[in-house]
Design an enzyme around this catalytic site. Sequence first.
Site, PDB file in Angstrom:
ATOM      1  N   HIS A  74       6.566  29.200  -4.071  1.00 13.57           N
ATOM      2  CA  HIS A  74       7.991  28.882  -3.972  1.00 13.57           C
ATOM      3  C   HIS A  74       8.721  30.044  -3.302  1.00 13.57           C
ATOM      4  CE1 HIS A  74       7.985  25.450  -7.058  1.00 13.57           C
ATOM      5  NE2 HIS A  74       6.728  25.819  -6.898  1.00 13.57           N
ATOM      6  N   GLU A 111      11.448  31.637  -4.018  1.00 10.85           N
ATOM      7  CA  GLU A 111      11.857  32.711  -4.910  1.00 10.85           C
ATOM      8  C   GLU A 111      10.671  33.601  -5.271  1.00 10.85           C
ATOM      9  OE1 GLU A 111      14.480  29.115  -6.025  1.00 10.85           O
ATOM     10  OE2 GLU A 111      12.531  29.504  -5.114  1.00 10.85           O
ATOM     11  N   CYS A 165      14.172  25.571  -8.894  1.00  9.23           N
ATOM     12  CA  CYS A 165      13.532  24.591  -9.767  1.00  9.23           C
ATOM     13  C   CYS A 165      13.171  25.264 -11.093  1.00  9.23           C
ATOM     14  CB  CYS A 165      12.287  24.012  -9.103  1.00  9.23           C
ATOM     15  SG  CYS A 165      10.935  25.201  -8.933  1.00  9.23           S
ATOM     16  N   CYS A 198      10.653  28.115 -10.852  1.00  6.40           N
ATOM     17  CA  CYS A 198      11.169  29.394 -10.357  1.00  6.40           C
ATOM     18  C   CYS A 198      12.065  30.075 -11.386  1.00  6.40           C
ATOM     19  CB  CYS A 198      11.927  29.180  -9.054  1.00  6.40           C
ATOM     20  SG  CYS A 198      10.846  28.741  -7.681  1.00  6.40           S
TER      21      CYS A 198
END
Length: 296
Positions: free
Chosen positions: A101, A103, A128, A131
């Site tokens: 992801h 992040e 999400c 994360c």
Amino acid sequence: MQNRFIDSISQLSKSLSTALVPLLNDDFCGHIDANQLSVLIDKTKLTEQELLLALLPVAAALASPSLSQFFVGAIAKGGSGDIYMGANLELPGEALFHTVHAEQSAISHAWLSGETQIVDIVVNFSPCGHCRQFINELVDGSKINIHLPGQATAPLSHYLPYAFGPTDLNVTRPLLSKSNIEFNLESSDPLIIEALDQAGLSYAPYTNCHAAVVLETHDGATFCGRYAENAAFNPSMQPMQMALSNLIRHNRDYSDIKRAVLIESSKGQISLVGAAMDALHTIAAVELEHIVVDPS
């Protein structure tokens, strides 16, 4: 300027694009130091938050979303004042848990660069649950400010109320805390030496599977990734995924990989070799060198 940034530059204001283009040379991988950031603020007359939000298209240009075609960019600001870009990475034809992801990419970028604290996360789409849980593993994770386009800034605790984290499992030194575990292995191989050093800096409080991957490219450059566990287990970031994200951020192709080494501790309750091999064999015809070592 790297070709991958051409479209994103067209989305920026004239003052920002003019100031930023000189930084986007062949070596640019998404790291802008505090002094460079100050210059950009001065030249654009933007506030820091406005500038970081404006830079998100550049971060998203680092993405490699082969499955979703959904480009996510993130920026992590370290305690040093430097900023670190990251973006999502998906492996073609491979299980979705191999996905990195945005992040995670930005945070790992900061961690590999020596940051011991993240103070801000800027991202172009709301984080999400995966994360949010990953961010919660960091030093003072609940206090990290989350910045989103068109939304008021709020700390992670706003996005992840009643959080479950390291303290619930009696971990007192969360992710980004300084640590260094030494291993008993004598080697003159630079790649193995680097992998040993990186494994010693990995974060594995739940399984003791301290591990790292180092990828070597045909020109002799190396790209590392460390294991980063999570109190919720599933959001843990594999060292191979971190290394591949590192490689892509540096504008390299999978075909550039010449050699790959995974080092992991003999004291670990698990092994990462299967997941690492799956990921590597999806994108490169390179055999994984797997070395298990005893901690000192």
